[in-house]
Scaffold this active site. Structure first.
Site, PDB file in Angstrom:
ATOM      1  N   GLY A  43       0.796  -1.219   0.000  1.00  0.00           N
ATOM      2  CA  GLY A  43       0.000   0.000   0.000  1.00  0.00           C
ATOM      3  C   GLY A  43       0.828   1.267   0.000  1.00  0.00           C
ATOM      4  O   GLY A  43       0.290   2.361   0.076  1.00  0.00           O
ATOM      5  N   CYS A  44       2.141   1.123  -0.057  1.00  0.00           N
ATOM      6  CA  CYS A  44       3.022   2.296  -0.126  1.00  0.00           C
ATOM      7  C   CYS A  44       3.545   2.426  -1.549  1.00  0.00           C
ATOM      8  O   CYS A  44       3.916   1.430  -2.168  1.00  0.00           O
ATOM      9  CB  CYS A  44       4.209   2.125   0.827  1.00  0.00           C
ATOM     10  SG  CYS A  44       3.755   2.111   2.562  1.00  0.00           S
ATOM     11  N   SER A  45       3.589   3.651  -2.064  1.00  0.00           N
ATOM     12  CA  SER A  45       4.125   3.837  -3.413  1.00  0.00           C
ATOM     13  C   SER A  45       5.647   3.702  -3.398  1.00  0.00           C
ATOM     14  O   SER A  45       6.243   3.284  -4.376  1.00  0.00           O
ATOM     15  CB  SER A  45       3.686   5.170  -4.005  1.00  0.00           C
ATOM     16  OG  SER A  45       3.943   6.223  -3.124  1.00  0.00           O
ATOM     17  N   SER A  46       6.283   4.042  -2.279  1.00  0.00           N
ATOM     18  CA  SER A  46       7.714   3.799  -2.111  1.00  0.00           C
ATOM     19  C   SER A  46       7.873   2.416  -1.483  1.00  0.00           C
ATOM     20  O   SER A  46       6.923   1.869  -0.938  1.00  0.00           O
ATOM     21  CB  SER A  46       8.324   4.829  -1.152  1.00  0.00           C
ATOM     22  OG  SER A  46       8.102   6.130  -1.623  1.00  0.00           O
TER      23      SER A  46
END
Length: 140
Positions: free
Chosen positions: A50-53
């Protein structure tokens, strides 16, 4: 010191900073202070979904307290996860589960971060809570 006291101290520290740019710089400074995460823990199992990074979050119990190790490939995100580790690490799992991340709103992060970063922060908090719940279930 309790998690709620840690949260209050962090909120006080950030409220003393005059503007969002100063707060941003403080988050970057926290990224640099984050305890290094061993490379072998930077694996798929510890990736936060769920994190773009890319964010890795590992937890273990030491002396009855949950200890979190974290890292990210993006400096701002590394600072955000460092904030969470600063608040939640070193406390019993039951206390972690009783401490909602209200301080995130008090710090103004929910309105000053991009939607992607805010979603990632939510995913990190969720993962912290999942680990705490799992440790509570094992202990019970």
């Amino acid at each position: 010191m309790s998690i709620l006291q840690d949260m209050a101290r962090l909120v006080d520290e950030f409220q003393e900073l005059p503007d969002w740019e100063s707060r941003y710089k403080r988050i970057i400074a926290l990224a640099k202070e984050l305890t290094p995460m061993p490379e072998e823990l930077k694996n798929d199992t510890n990736k936060v979904r769920g994190c773009s990074s890319t964010v890795w979050l590992h937890a273990e119990v030491k002396d009855g307290n949950v200890v979190y190790l974290a890292d990210s490939d993006a400096v701002l995100v590394r600072g955000l996860v460092a904030l969470l580790v600063k608040v939640y690490s070193g406390h019993p799992a039951t206390e972690i589960l009783k401490a909602p991340p209200d301080f995130i709103e008090e710090l103004g992060l929910n309105v000053n971060l991009s939607p992607n970063r805010a979603n990632g922060l939510t995913a990190m908090v969720k993962q912290i809570m999942i680990y705490a719940a799992a440790f509570t279930a094992k202990a019970g």
